[in-house]
Motif scaffolding. Structure first.
Motif, short mmCIF file in Angstrom:
data_model
loop_
_atom_site.label_atom_id
_atom_site.label_comp_id
_atom_site.label_asym_id
_atom_site.label_seq_id
_atom_site.Cartn_x
_atom_site.Cartn_y
_atom_site.Cartn_z
N ASN A 30 4.28 1.11 -11.41
CA ASN A 30 3.78 2.52 -10.74
C ASN A 30 5.26 3.26 -10.60
N ILE A 31 5.03 4.41 -10.23
CA ILE A 31 6.32 5.21 -9.95
C ILE A 31 7.62 4.83 -9.35
N LEU A 32 7.13 4.10 -8.36
CA LEU A 32 8.26 3.50 -7.52
C LEU A 32 9.06 2.31 -8.32
N GLU A 33 8.42 1.83 -9.28
CA GLU A 33 9.18 0.96 -10.04
C GLU A 33 9.81 1.49 -11.48
N VAL B 16 -3.63 23.18 -10.94
CA VAL B 16 -3.92 21.77 -11.18
C VAL B 16 -3.18 20.92 -10.39
N ASN B 17 -3.58 19.83 -10.07
CA ASN B 17 -3.21 18.80 -9.49
C ASN B 17 -2.66 17.61 -9.92
N ILE B 18 -1.35 17.41 -10.00
CA ILE B 18 -0.39 16.49 -10.63
C ILE B 18 0.21 15.23 -9.79
N LEU B 19 -0.41 14.21 -9.88
CA LEU B 19 -0.22 13.27 -8.95
C LEU B 19 -0.28 11.91 -9.32
N ALA B 20 0.72 10.83 -8.65
CA ALA B 20 0.60 9.59 -9.12
C ALA B 20 0.46 8.71 -7.64
N ASN B 21 -0.56 7.88 -7.81
CA ASN B 21 -0.88 6.97 -6.75
C ASN B 21 0.15 5.75 -6.93
N ALA C 152 -2.53 3.72 -1.35
CA ALA C 152 -2.48 5.05 -1.81
C ALA C 152 -3.53 5.23 -2.78
N GLY C 153 -4.41 4.28 -3.06
CA GLY C 153 -5.60 4.30 -4.13
C GLY C 153 -5.27 4.03 -5.56
N GLN C 154 -4.22 3.39 -5.71
CA GLN C 154 -3.85 3.01 -7.06
C GLN C 154 -4.89 1.68 -7.54
N HIS D 207 -0.18 0.25 -13.61
CA HIS D 207 0.68 0.72 -14.76
C HIS D 207 0.79 2.08 -14.37
N PHE D 208 2.17 2.46 -14.28
CA PHE D 208 2.44 3.97 -13.80
C PHE D 208 1.79 4.78 -14.65
N HIS D 209 1.00 5.71 -13.82
CA HIS D 209 0.25 7.05 -14.71
C HIS D 209 0.31 8.00 -13.53
#
Ligand code: AMP
Length: 135
Positions: A48-51, A79-84, A89-91, A95-97
């Motif tokens: 994920n984004i933290l990694e 537009v919403n641009i977001l990473a869980n 947090a709903g992931q 795999h980071f997306h």
């Protein structure tokens, strides 16, 4: 590590490809919470984004921003641009997306609400300092 997005990045399962370069792939999310909902992933696995390393975050978000601009050209009003990150947090795919979700201002099936809760017990200055000291 082989998750569904690794399989997509390897071409082992199909996707509706929006964009590809050496490091990044973007494709339509199967769920289409609004029409045009796109996912942007690094081809190299990270959970994920933290990694993710700085360069990967930069590359993925740059593509996400460009896809947001394309969706605006196509008629989106926002537009919403977001990473869980993580299950809490709903992931659901680890795999980071980054989700790029075009908005019309009238997206009945998508409710994103940031509701204020009782902040009376929060020391804003101390909390801001605590977060800063953990950077
Ligand atoms: P998240 O809840 O942030 O982990 O989002 C994962 C997203 O991946 C969900 O919106 C799913 O609809 C989407 N998804 C899962 N599998 C696929 C797939 N094979 N192709 C496209 N989107 C997918």
């Amino acid at each position: 590590m082989s998750d569904v997005f690794c399989l997509i990045a390897n071409g082992d399962i199909p996707c509706a490809k929006v964009y590809e370069d050496d490091d990044v792939l973007a494709f339509l999310d199967l769920s289409q919470v609004t029409t045009g909902h796109t996912l942007v992933i690094p081809k190299k696995h990270c959970a994920n984004i933290l990694e993710a390393d700085d360069e990967t975050v930069e590359r993925v978000f740059k593509v996400a921003r460009n896809i947001g601009k394309a969706l605006m050209k196509m008629g989106a009003k926002g537009v919403n641009i977001l990473a869980n990150a993580n299950e809490a947090a709903g992931q659901t795919v680890f795999h980071f997306h980054v989700h790029v979700i075009p908005r019309t201002g009238n997206d009945e099936n998508l409710v994103m609400a940031f509701k204020e809760h009782d902040t009376s017990s929060i020391d804003f200055k101390a909390l801001a300092n605590e977060i800063n000291s953990n950077l």
